[in-house]
Every structure is written in C-alpha cells, then in structure tokens.
Motif scaffolding. Structure first.
Motif, PDB file in Angstrom:
ATOM      1  N   ASP A 124      50.371  47.990  29.854  1.00  0.00           N
ATOM      2  CA  ASP A 124      49.544  48.068  28.647  1.00  0.00           C
ATOM      3  C   ASP A 124      48.523  49.198  28.685  1.00  0.00           C
ATOM      4  N   ILE A 125      48.258  49.756  29.874  1.00  0.00           N
ATOM      5  CA  ILE A 125      47.227  50.780  30.029  1.00  0.00           C
ATOM      6  C   ILE A 125      47.848  52.006  30.683  1.00  0.00           C
ATOM      7  N   ASP A 126      47.842  53.123  29.952  1.00  0.00           N
ATOM      8  CA  ASP A 126      48.526  54.340  30.399  1.00  0.00           C
ATOM      9  C   ASP A 126      48.116  54.811  31.791  1.00  0.00           C
ATOM     10  N   ASP A 127      46.839  54.820  32.098  1.00  0.00           N
ATOM     11  CA  ASP A 127      46.364  55.375  33.365  1.00  0.00           C
ATOM     12  C   ASP A 127      46.411  54.392  34.535  1.00  0.00           C
ATOM     13  N   TRP A 128      46.924  53.192  34.321  1.00  0.00           N
ATOM     14  CA  TRP A 128      46.964  52.185  35.377  1.00  0.00           C
ATOM     15  C   TRP A 128      48.248  52.381  36.182  1.00  0.00           C
ATOM     16  N   ASP A 129      48.179  53.324  37.129  1.00  0.00           N
ATOM     17  CA  ASP A 129      49.308  53.588  38.008  1.00  0.00           C
ATOM     18  C   ASP A 129      49.033  52.967  39.377  1.00  0.00           C
ATOM     19  N   SER A 130      49.892  53.228  40.348  1.00  0.00           N
ATOM     20  CA  SER A 130      49.749  52.583  41.659  1.00  0.00           C
ATOM     21  C   SER A 130      48.466  53.005  42.377  1.00  0.00           C
ATOM     22  N   LEU A 131      48.082  54.256  42.271  1.00  0.00           N
ATOM     23  CA  LEU A 131      46.839  54.701  42.902  1.00  0.00           C
ATOM     24  C   LEU A 131      45.634  54.055  42.235  1.00  0.00           C
ATOM     25  N   ASN A 132      45.617  54.032  40.919  1.00  0.00           N
ATOM     26  CA  ASN A 132      44.503  53.404  40.219  1.00  0.00           C
ATOM     27  C   ASN A 132      44.488  51.894  40.424  1.00  0.00           C
ATOM     28  N   HIS A 133      45.652  51.305  40.673  1.00  0.00           N
ATOM     29  CA  HIS A 133      45.693  49.868  40.979  1.00  0.00           C
ATOM     30  C   HIS A 133      44.884  49.591  42.245  1.00  0.00           C
ATOM     31  N   ILE A 134      45.081  50.417  43.249  1.00  0.00           N
ATOM     32  CA  ILE A 134      44.325  50.268  44.493  1.00  0.00           C
ATOM     33  C   ILE A 134      42.833  50.467  44.218  1.00  0.00           C
ATOM     34  N   ASN A 135      42.501  51.501  43.452  1.00  0.00           N
ATOM     35  CA  ASN A 135      41.097  51.756  43.118  1.00  0.00           C
ATOM     36  C   ASN A 135      40.477  50.597  42.352  1.00  0.00           C
ATOM     37  N   LEU A 136      41.236  49.996  41.444  1.00  0.00           N
ATOM     38  CA  LEU A 136      40.743  48.846  40.687  1.00  0.00           C
ATOM     39  C   LEU A 136      40.491  47.650  41.605  1.00  0.00           C
ATOM     40  N   VAL A 137      41.447  47.363  42.481  1.00  0.00           N
ATOM     41  CA  VAL A 137      41.296  46.224  43.397  1.00  0.00           C
ATOM     42  C   VAL A 137      40.075  46.421  44.289  1.00  0.00           C
ATOM     43  N   VAL A 138      39.915  47.609  44.847  1.00  0.00           N
ATOM     44  CA  VAL A 138      38.773  47.889  45.722  1.00  0.00           C
ATOM     45  C   VAL A 138      37.461  47.745  44.955  1.00  0.00           C
ATOM     46  N   ALA A 139      37.415  48.265  43.736  1.00  0.00           N
ATOM     47  CA  ALA A 139      36.191  48.178  42.933  1.00  0.00           C
ATOM     48  C   ALA A 139      35.867  46.726  42.568  1.00  0.00           C
ATOM     49  N   ILE A 140      36.884  45.948  42.264  1.00  0.00           N
ATOM     50  CA  ILE A 140      36.671  44.532  41.931  1.00  0.00           C
ATOM     51  C   ILE A 140      36.210  43.768  43.161  1.00  0.00           C
ATOM     52  N   GLU A 141      36.839  44.030  44.303  1.00  0.00           N
ATOM     53  CA  GLU A 141      36.405  43.374  45.546  1.00  0.00           C
ATOM     54  C   GLU A 141      34.950  43.722  45.853  1.00  0.00           C
ATOM     55  N   LYS A 142      34.596  44.968  45.708  1.00  0.00           N
ATOM     56  CA  LYS A 142      33.230  45.408  45.995  1.00  0.00           C
ATOM     57  C   LYS A 142      32.242  44.757  45.034  1.00  0.00           C
ATOM     58  N   HIS A 143      32.574  44.747  43.747  1.00  0.00           N
ATOM     59  CA  HIS A 143      31.677  44.178  42.740  1.00  0.00           C
ATOM     60  C   HIS A 143      31.418  42.691  42.994  1.00  0.00           C
ATOM     61  N   PHE A 144      32.483  41.956  43.291  1.00  0.00           N
ATOM     62  CA  PHE A 144      32.357  40.511  43.470  1.00  0.00           C
ATOM     63  C   PHE A 144      32.111  40.110  44.927  1.00  0.00           C
ATOM     64  N   LYS A 145      32.035  41.108  45.818  1.00  0.00           N
ATOM     65  CA  LYS A 145      31.760  40.884  47.243  1.00  0.00           C
ATOM     66  C   LYS A 145      32.746  39.890  47.865  1.00  0.00           C
TER      67      LYS A 145
END
Length: 80
Positions: free
Chosen positions: A33-54
């Motif tokens: 559903d999101i054009d820029d959500w590729d495998s590299l950005n998936h990793i970046n998203l997971v890391v950012a979510i983990e960091k945000h929610f500790k």
C-alpha cells in the motif's frame, strides 16, 4: 496506551522514516500500500518502532506480520 494512540504513534514513525507527510496507516495497511516501503525501509521502520516504544521484537514476530494491525497486536501484547 490505547490502540488508537499506538496507531497514531506508529503513523508518525512511518511519516518520519519514509519522509512522506501524506502517509496514513490503518490496521490493514501492508507494504504493498505504500510505495517507499521496501525491505530496507522495513528494517528502518522496525528499528524506529522498537526504539520509540523501548522494546524488541523477535525475528519470528517480525516475519509473522502480514499488515500493520498484526504489529500493533504484538505491541499491545508487549504491554505498550
């Protein structure tokens, strides 16, 4: 934290990581559903979510997600 608050925070992370102010996620949103959500950005998203929610997701949890809603369920299960 309510499910709506979690979705709001995750949406903000998607906007930041993918650098797109127009992103609006829902529980059914997938990478298709999101054009820029590729495998590299998936990793970046997971890391950012983990960091945000500790917290840390297991690789098994990450691989089991079919959409944003399943990730939100994991966050709720972890007591966010």
């Amino acid at each position: 934290m309510t499910k709506e608050e979690i979705i709001r925070d995750v949406n903000k992370i998607f906007i930041e990581v993918l650098d797109d102010e127009d992103i609006v996620i829902s529980e059914t949103t997938t990478s298709n559903d999101i054009d820029d959500w590729d495998s590299l950005n998936h990793i970046n998203l997971v890391v950012a979510i983990e960091k945000h929610f500790k917290l840390r997701f297991t690789s098994q949890e990450i691989q089991s997600w079919n959409n944003v809603g399943e990730m939100i369920i994991n966050l709720i299960e972890k007591g966010v």
